[in-house]
Design a protein around this motif. Structure first.
Motif, PDB file in Angstrom:
ATOM      1  N   THR A  14       0.832  -1.206   0.000  1.00 55.92           N
ATOM      2  CA  THR A  14       0.000   0.000   0.000  1.00 55.92           C
ATOM      3  C   THR A  14       0.863   1.251   0.000  1.00 55.92           C
ATOM      4  N   LYS A  15       2.012   1.185   0.636  1.00 58.18           N
ATOM      5  CA  LYS A  15       2.942   2.331   0.629  1.00 58.18           C
ATOM      6  C   LYS A  15       3.384   2.654  -0.797  1.00 58.18           C
ATOM      7  N   LYS A  16       3.636   1.644  -1.616  1.00 55.46           N
ATOM      8  CA  LYS A  16       4.023   1.869  -3.019  1.00 55.46           C
ATOM      9  C   LYS A  16       2.935   2.638  -3.762  1.00 55.46           C
ATOM     10  N   ILE A  17       1.699   2.247  -3.551  1.00 51.05           N
ATOM     11  CA  ILE A  17       0.579   2.920  -4.217  1.00 51.05           C
ATOM     12  C   ILE A  17       0.411   4.330  -3.660  1.00 51.05           C
ATOM     13  N   VAL A  40      -8.515  19.898   5.078  1.00 51.14           N
ATOM     14  CA  VAL A  40      -8.097  19.026   3.984  1.00 51.14           C
ATOM     15  C   VAL A  40      -9.251  18.906   2.994  1.00 51.14           C
ATOM     16  N   ASP A  41      -8.965  19.223   1.743  1.00 50.38           N
ATOM     17  CA  ASP A  41      -9.994  19.095   0.711  1.00 50.38           C
ATOM     18  C   ASP A  41     -10.161  17.635   0.297  1.00 50.38           C
ATOM     19  N   ILE A  42      -9.041  16.956   0.051  1.00 56.59           N
ATOM     20  CA  ILE A  42      -9.082  15.542  -0.322  1.00 56.59           C
ATOM     21  C   ILE A  42      -8.052  14.792   0.511  1.00 56.59           C
ATOM     22  N   LEU A  43      -8.519  13.744   1.155  1.00 57.23           N
ATOM     23  CA  LEU A  43      -7.629  12.836   1.857  1.00 57.23           C
ATOM     24  C   LEU A  43      -7.657  11.506   1.119  1.00 57.23           C
ATOM     25  N   PHE A  44      -6.543  11.163   0.474  1.00 55.16           N
ATOM     26  CA  PHE A  44      -6.391   9.831  -0.098  1.00 55.16           C
ATOM     27  C   PHE A  44      -5.956   8.939   1.057  1.00 55.16           C
ATOM     28  N   LEU A  45      -6.743   7.912   1.358  1.00 53.85           N
ATOM     29  CA  LEU A  45      -6.460   7.035   2.489  1.00 53.85           C
ATOM     30  C   LEU A  45      -6.314   5.603   2.008  1.00 53.85           C
ATOM     31  N   GLY A  46      -5.152   5.022   2.273  1.00 54.03           N
ATOM     32  CA  GLY A  46      -4.862   3.687   1.772  1.00 54.03           C
ATOM     33  C   GLY A  46      -4.643   2.655   2.853  1.00 54.03           C
ATOM     34  N   VAL A  75     -10.551   6.414  -1.062  1.00 53.33           N
ATOM     35  CA  VAL A  75      -9.940   5.177  -0.568  1.00 53.33           C
ATOM     36  C   VAL A  75      -9.142   4.491  -1.678  1.00 53.33           C
ATOM     37  N   PHE A  76      -7.954   4.001  -1.305  1.00 55.28           N
ATOM     38  CA  PHE A  76      -7.188   3.124  -2.185  1.00 55.28           C
ATOM     39  C   PHE A  76      -6.689   1.959  -1.348  1.00 55.28           C
ATOM     40  N   SER A  77      -6.452   0.809  -2.014  1.00 59.30           N
ATOM     41  CA  SER A  77      -6.086  -0.376  -1.244  1.00 59.30           C
ATOM     42  C   SER A  77      -5.316  -1.390  -2.073  1.00 59.30           C
ATOM     43  N   THR A  78      -4.687  -2.311  -1.353  1.00 64.13           N
ATOM     44  CA  THR A  78      -4.039  -3.474  -1.943  1.00 64.13           C
ATOM     45  C   THR A  78      -4.430  -4.683  -1.109  1.00 64.13           C
ATOM     46  N   ALA A  79      -4.457  -5.835  -1.733  1.00 64.59           N
ATOM     47  CA  ALA A  79      -4.737  -7.075  -1.007  1.00 64.59           C
ATOM     48  C   ALA A  79      -4.378  -8.260  -1.897  1.00 64.59           C
ATOM     49  N   ALA A  80      -3.939  -9.327  -1.280  1.00 64.98           N
ATOM     50  CA  ALA A  80      -3.554 -10.518  -2.036  1.00 64.98           C
ATOM     51  C   ALA A  80      -4.757 -11.366  -2.435  1.00 64.98           C
ATOM     52  N   LEU A  98     -17.637  11.075   7.903  1.00 66.05           N
ATOM     53  CA  LEU A  98     -16.832  11.571   6.792  1.00 66.05           C
ATOM     54  C   LEU A  98     -17.477  11.287   5.445  1.00 66.05           C
ATOM     55  N   ASN A  99     -17.288  12.207   4.510  1.00 71.60           N
ATOM     56  CA  ASN A  99     -17.764  12.058   3.141  1.00 71.60           C
ATOM     57  C   ASN A  99     -16.761  11.187   2.384  1.00 71.60           C
ATOM     58  N   VAL A 100     -17.231  10.084   1.798  1.00 71.67           N
ATOM     59  CA  VAL A 100     -16.355   9.141   1.108  1.00 71.67           C
ATOM     60  C   VAL A 100     -16.696   9.133  -0.384  1.00 71.67           C
ATOM     61  N   SER A 101     -15.666   9.318  -1.196  1.00 66.32           N
ATOM     62  CA  SER A 101     -15.855   9.276  -2.644  1.00 66.32           C
ATOM     63  C   SER A 101     -16.317   7.886  -3.065  1.00 66.32           C
ATOM     64  N   GLU A 102     -17.145   7.845  -4.107  1.00 67.90           N
ATOM     65  CA  GLU A 102     -17.564   6.560  -4.670  1.00 67.90           C
ATOM     66  C   GLU A 102     -16.465   5.945  -5.529  1.00 67.90           C
ATOM     67  N   LYS A 103     -15.489   6.742  -5.880  1.00 69.07           N
ATOM     68  CA  LYS A 103     -14.369   6.255  -6.691  1.00 69.07           C
ATOM     69  C   LYS A 103     -13.292   5.698  -5.772  1.00 69.07           C
ATOM     70  N   GLU A 104     -12.706   4.587  -6.177  1.00 71.50           N
ATOM     71  CA  GLU A 104     -11.633   3.967  -5.395  1.00 71.50           C
ATOM     72  C   GLU A 104     -10.595   3.390  -6.332  1.00 71.50           C
ATOM     73  N   TYR A 105      -9.415   3.133  -5.777  1.00 68.56           N
ATOM     74  CA  TYR A 105      -8.396   2.426  -6.534  1.00 68.56           C
ATOM     75  C   TYR A 105      -7.964   1.214  -5.716  1.00 68.56           C
ATOM     76  N   HIS A 106      -7.882   0.072  -6.391  1.00 63.84           N
ATOM     77  CA  HIS A 106      -7.415  -1.151  -5.737  1.00 63.84           C
ATOM     78  C   HIS A 106      -6.553  -1.931  -6.715  1.00 63.84           C
ATOM     79  N   CYS A 107      -5.490  -2.519  -6.188  1.00 67.53           N
ATOM     80  CA  CYS A 107      -4.696  -3.442  -6.987  1.00 67.53           C
ATOM     81  C   CYS A 107      -4.238  -4.594  -6.103  1.00 67.53           C
ATOM     82  N   PRO A 108      -3.897  -5.704  -6.706  1.00 68.86           N
ATOM     83  CA  PRO A 108      -3.391  -6.835  -5.923  1.00 68.86           C
ATOM     84  C   PRO A 108      -2.072  -6.472  -5.243  1.00 68.86           C
TER      85      PRO A 108
END
Length: 138
Positions: A14-17, A40-46, A75-80, A98-108
């Motif tokens: 997740t740190k890489k992302i 904070v206008d946008i908090l990307f939280l991974g 929100v962004f995330s990683t998981a195996a 908190l207001n959460v965006s409907e858009k997210e990023y996830h990768c393995p």
């Protein structure tokens, strides 16, 4: 616009992302152990997924976030194994008001023998594109 990137990562996936997203935005990614400063206008939280949930340390961090000083969390995330940490993370963020965006990023993410080499350079590029699309949508 004040944009922040915070992450919780045990294995470094997740740190890489987080670093890719922060690079695209022109800031530095920081772990959840570094508090947010000011509005904070946008908090990307991974996060990653650990034992099919987000880590208790991240849950504690979310409980400290002030909904009146953060306009939106992305929100962004990683998981195996699981496909995303979005729903679990969103649940805790919304419970905090908190207001959460409907858009997210996830990768393995790589874990033991699973998903070797992930996140890879393509995942990093996609994370950068995701961050750019979020910023450009505002």
């Amino acid at each position: 616009m004040n944009v922040e990137v915070r992450y919780y990562s045990k294995s470094g996936n997740t740190k890489k992302i987080a670093n890719a997203i922060a690079k695209q935005v022109g800031i530095s990614a920081k772990s959840i152990h570094e508090p947010l400063q000011g509005e904070v206008d946008i908090l990307f939280l991974g996060t990653g997924i650990y034992a099919f949930d987000i880590d208790p340390e991240l849950k504690e961090y979310i409980s400290t976030l002030n909904p009146t000083s953060i306009k939106m969390v992305v929100v962004f995330s990683t998981a195996a194994i699981v496909k995303s940490a979005y729903e679990k993370t969103k649940k805790y963020l919304q419970a905090q008001g908190l207001n959460v965006s409907e858009k997210e990023y996830h990768c393995p993410g790589h874990y033991m023998i699973l998903r070797t080499g992930r996140p890879n350079s393509d995942d990093i590029k996609k994370a950068e594109q995701f961050a750019k699309s979020i910023i450009n949508s505002l």
